[in-house]
Write a protein that holds these residues in place. Structure first.
Motif, PDB file in Angstrom:
ATOM      1  N   ALA A 290       0.841  -1.203   0.000  1.00  0.00           N
ATOM      2  CA  ALA A 290       0.000   0.000   0.000  1.00  0.00           C
ATOM      3  C   ALA A 290       0.876   1.254   0.000  1.00  0.00           C
ATOM      4  CB  ALA A 290      -0.898  -0.009   1.234  1.00  0.00           C
ATOM      5  N   PRO A 291       0.302   2.425  -0.279  1.00  0.00           N
ATOM      6  CA  PRO A 291       1.080   3.674  -0.231  1.00  0.00           C
ATOM      7  C   PRO A 291       1.729   3.892   1.129  1.00  0.00           C
ATOM      8  CG  PRO A 291      -1.015   4.043  -1.334  1.00  0.00           C
ATOM      9  CD  PRO A 291      -1.068   2.654  -0.775  1.00  0.00           C
ATOM     10  N   ARG A 292       2.828   4.608   1.143  1.00  0.00           N
ATOM     11  CA  ARG A 292       3.636   4.765   2.355  1.00  0.00           C
ATOM     12  C   ARG A 292       2.870   5.336   3.529  1.00  0.00           C
ATOM     13  NH1 ARG A 292       9.494   7.028   0.227  1.00  0.00           N
ATOM     14  NH2 ARG A 292      10.318   5.000  -0.384  1.00  0.00           N
ATOM     15  N   ASP A 293       2.051   6.342   3.284  1.00  0.00           N
ATOM     16  CA  ASP A 293       1.360   6.967   4.405  1.00  0.00           C
ATOM     17  C   ASP A 293       0.434   5.983   5.093  1.00  0.00           C
ATOM     18  OD1 ASP A 293      -0.240   7.214   1.952  1.00  0.00           O
ATOM     19  OD2 ASP A 293      -1.660   8.356   3.172  1.00  0.00           O
ATOM     20  N   VAL A 294      -0.220   5.143   4.309  1.00  0.00           N
ATOM     21  CA  VAL A 294      -1.139   4.147   4.869  1.00  0.00           C
ATOM     22  C   VAL A 294      -0.368   3.111   5.673  1.00  0.00           C
ATOM     23  CG1 VAL A 294      -2.865   2.385   4.316  1.00  0.00           C
ATOM     24  CG2 VAL A 294      -2.748   4.485   2.953  1.00  0.00           C
ATOM     25  N   VAL A 295       0.743   2.607   5.113  1.00  0.00           N
ATOM     26  CA  VAL A 295       1.528   1.584   5.800  1.00  0.00           C
ATOM     27  C   VAL A 295       2.133   2.148   7.087  1.00  0.00           C
ATOM     28  CG1 VAL A 295       3.412  -0.076   5.593  1.00  0.00           C
ATOM     29  CG2 VAL A 295       2.047   0.477   3.586  1.00  0.00           C
ATOM     30  N   ALA A 296       2.626   3.376   7.038  1.00  0.00           N
ATOM     31  CA  ALA A 296       3.247   3.969   8.226  1.00  0.00           C
ATOM     32  C   ALA A 296       2.252   4.083   9.370  1.00  0.00           C
ATOM     33  CB  ALA A 296       3.825   5.343   7.880  1.00  0.00           C
ATOM     34  N   ARG A 297       1.038   4.547   9.092  1.00  0.00           N
ATOM     35  CA  ARG A 297       0.042   4.667  10.162  1.00  0.00           C
ATOM     36  C   ARG A 297      -0.399   3.292  10.661  1.00  0.00           C
ATOM     37  NH1 ARG A 297      -1.599   9.018   6.841  1.00  0.00           N
ATOM     38  NH2 ARG A 297      -3.231   7.758   5.857  1.00  0.00           N
ATOM     39  N   ALA A 298      -0.478   2.320   9.751  1.00  0.00           N
ATOM     40  CA  ALA A 298      -0.847   0.962  10.158  1.00  0.00           C
ATOM     41  C   ALA A 298       0.214   0.348  11.062  1.00  0.00           C
ATOM     42  CB  ALA A 298      -1.063   0.084   8.924  1.00  0.00           C
ATOM     43  N   VAL A 299       1.466   0.523  10.706  1.00  0.00           N
ATOM     44  CA  VAL A 299       2.552   0.003  11.538  1.00  0.00           C
ATOM     45  C   VAL A 299       2.515   0.651  12.914  1.00  0.00           C
ATOM     46  CG1 VAL A 299       5.071  -0.030  11.831  1.00  0.00           C
ATOM     47  CG2 VAL A 299       4.060  -0.646   9.613  1.00  0.00           C
ATOM     48  N   ASP A 300       2.297   1.948  12.949  1.00  0.00           N
ATOM     49  CA  ASP A 300       2.235   2.659  14.222  1.00  0.00           C
ATOM     50  C   ASP A 300       1.077   2.132  15.072  1.00  0.00           C
ATOM     51  OD1 ASP A 300       3.386   4.876  15.798  1.00  0.00           O
ATOM     52  OD2 ASP A 300       1.411   5.791  15.542  1.00  0.00           O
ATOM     53  N   ALA A 301      -0.071   1.917  14.458  1.00  0.00           N
ATOM     54  CA  ALA A 301      -1.246   1.425  15.190  1.00  0.00           C
ATOM     55  C   ALA A 301      -1.013   0.013  15.721  1.00  0.00           C
ATOM     56  CB  ALA A 301      -2.477   1.452  14.282  1.00  0.00           C
ATOM     57  N   GLU A 302      -0.414  -0.849  14.920  1.00  0.00           N
ATOM     58  CA  GLU A 302      -0.180  -2.226  15.350  1.00  0.00           C
ATOM     59  C   GLU A 302       0.896  -2.305  16.431  1.00  0.00           C
ATOM     60  OE1 GLU A 302      -1.847  -5.064  14.458  1.00  0.00           O
ATOM     61  OE2 GLU A 302      -3.244  -3.740  13.408  1.00  0.00           O
ATOM     62  N   ARG A 303       1.887  -1.433  16.363  1.00  0.00           N
ATOM     63  CA  ARG A 303       2.887  -1.394  17.432  1.00  0.00           C
ATOM     64  C   ARG A 303       2.225  -1.027  18.758  1.00  0.00           C
ATOM     65  NH1 ARG A 303       8.216  -0.517  17.297  1.00  0.00           N
ATOM     66  NH2 ARG A 303       8.020   1.425  18.506  1.00  0.00           N
ATOM     67  N   GLU A 304       1.304  -0.068  18.703  1.00  0.00           N
ATOM     68  CA  GLU A 304       0.630   0.341  19.926  1.00  0.00           C
ATOM     69  C   GLU A 304      -0.288  -0.756  20.453  1.00  0.00           C
ATOM     70  OE1 GLU A 304      -2.275   3.968  21.544  1.00  0.00           O
ATOM     71  OE2 GLU A 304      -1.242   4.133  19.614  1.00  0.00           O
TER      72      GLU A 304
END
Length: 512
Positions: A276-290
């Motif tokens: 997926a586009p970078r902005d989507v992946v970055a927010r998803a990674v941040d959410a899953e880390r939390e």
């Protein structure tokens, strides 16, 4: 202003910055018959952001419309179609001319002897040329050697630009830190290629001296800036101390993201999953880390052997004690999509001032940059700016230069460093992956106070680290101002009502 200085240098074209964009501008200006001075803060290649670029450089592979479509899609529909047309129409010629024919870059090849084109996130085709996953290094170092050997180009390393020299709406050159009170270099045209703003954040994939110098100097001189709220965070940087980039080429070749429970999660956020586009992946990674404690990039699913295909990344992992095939990752500041507003030849709103590379806003990236287009954009616009800067006239005009006083005692050794900690903390907390209006307002107030403190010292001191801090505080304020004026979530700029709320307004690619 003071009287014309007794000692100064001149150039037909002056280039500030030694990444791929600056080298491209210098090369093309010299080809057009100009005498070029290229100044750079860098003392070695890895001081420039280009040297840190991993994945590769995109080409069109003969299908410019396909690349254009991918750029527009990744930008959440915000990229300027005319600017993207310039990029895709000149992409392959620029790569062939400079990287292949002039520099002889040996891009990776497949078993059949043809180029080993790879694919990265949000690309619909395999079209990216690369050397291992250290493409920037393999491009910049021979490029710098070529520029340094060119009879029409004088390369000055370890030389910082402190101020632009302006008079009646025209830029006449820069003042550098080559002497205690500043040393002027006058030029027919000046090209800023000073890179990004990674040093404004605690975690970044940029070199430490990416302090927004060109953006700040141009803005202080009255040049237009645009899209500064769009700060891109790369989704896969090593999560520990001393972060390093894990190229999207890994996911393009089969690596997958897993959360702390061992589950793949990206299809829950976007139909393209790990690509997926970078902005989507970055927010998803941040959410899953939390939610689950960590996210890892699993390289066991790669089509080829990780150690053999990506030796530089593997070496970075082993140097940090990462064994096995699950690499902890977290988002990290990576690229500024906005900057000094320029046209299709890199011309700014100030006469005889150009900007190229990451410090420039060409319109190609809009709210979110497509992977492996930064080196390409820098090369294409660098060549175009270098040619135009020579065409418009190269006779320098000697005018009064800014009076940079150096009359007060030196500041304590840690003064700038300690102020930078405060600035970075503010940017991390309020202008990161997610923003909300109240936090942006608080950040703006902190940054205004910081800039006022720094300005008081800059008036009587010309130390490089102090000017870098000045530039960083100016650029940070510009980012905060742009973020406060844009209430719509697009791409890298994701606005929430508070830390736990949904976006105020969103049309992200994840919803398409």
């Amino acid at each position: 202003m003071t009287e014309t200085p007794a000692e100064y240098d001149t150039a037909d074209v002056l280039v500030v910055g030694s990444g791929i964009a600056g080298c491209g501008a210098a090369l093309q200006a010299a080809r057009a018959g100009g005498d070029v001075v290229l100044v750079t803060k860098a003392e070695r290649p890895d001081d420039a952001s280009t040297d840190w670029a991993q994945g590769g450089i995109s080409t069109t592979r003969g299908d410019p419309e396909s690349l254009k479509d991918d750029i527009l899609e990744a930008s959440d529909g915000t990229a300027d179609p005319d600017a993207v047309d310039v990029l895709v129409e000149h992409a392959d010629d620029a790569v062939d001319d400079v990287l292949l024919d002039t520099l002889g870059i040996e891009f990776d090849e497949a078993a059949d002897g043809e180029f080993d084109y790879t694919r990265e996130a949000a690309h619909s085709e395999d079209r990216i040329l690369h050397v291992d996953a250290a493409t920037g290094t393999h491009i910049l170092r021979p490029f710098l050697n070529y520029v340094d050997d060119h009879e029409r180009i004088e390369l000055r390393q370890d030389t910082a630009a402190l101020e632009l020299i302006t008079h009646e709406g025209r830029v006449h050159g820069i003042v550098t830190d080559e002497s205690g009170d500043g040393h002027p270099i006058y030029a027919g045209s000046t090209v800023l290629a000073t890179g990004g703003i990674g040093a404004l954040y605690t975690r970044s994939t940029n070199p430490d001296d990416a302090t927004g110098d060109g953006i700040a100097m141009a803005a202080l001189a009255g040049a237009d800036v645009a899209d500064l709220e769009y700060v891109q965070f790369h989704p896969t940087a090593y999560a520990g101390e001393d972060p390093f980039l894990l190229s999207e080429a890994l996911r393009g070749e089969g690596a997958v993201l897993r959360n702390g429970d061992g589950d793949r999660f990206m299809t829950d956020y976007h139909p393209d999953g790990d690509l997926a586009p970078r902005d989507v992946v970055a927010r998803a990674v941040d959410a899953e880390r939390e939610a689950t404690g960590e996210v890892v990039l699993d390289v066991s699913t790669l089509e080829d052997d990780f150690e053999r295909e990506y030796p530089a990344i593997a070496r970075n992992c082993r140097d940090r004690g990462i064994e096995g095939e699950a690499i902890p990752v977290a988002p990290c500041e990576h690229f500024l999509c906005g900057g000094i507003d320029v046209d299709d030849r890199g011309r700014t709103s100030l006469d005889r001032l150009y900007a190229v590379g990451e410090c420039a806003r060409t319109g190609v990236h809009g709210a979110n940059r497509l992977a492996s287009t930064s080196l390409l954009e820098g090369l294409v616009w660098g060549l175009r700016a270098g040619a135009d800067a020579t065409d418009v006239g190269t006779e320098p005009e000697i005018v009064e230069a800014p009076d940079l006083r150096n009359s007060d005692p030196d500041l304590p050794d840690r003064f700038a460093a300690e102020k930078f900690v405060r600035l970075k903390r503010t940017m991390d907390e309020s202008l990161g992956l997610e923003r909300n209006p109240d936090e942006i307002a608080r950040a703006s107030a902190v940054l205004r106070r910081l800039k006022g403190e720094v300005d008081a010292y800059v008036r009587t001191r010309t130390a490089r680290d102090l000017y870098e801090l000045r530039n960083a505080s100016v650029t940070a304020l510009l980012v905060a101002r742009a973020a406060s004026e844009n209430t719509e979530s697009k791409g890298c700029h994701y606005v929430v009502a508070d830390s736990s709320a949904e976006p105020v307004e969103t049309e992200s690619a994840a919803d398409d």
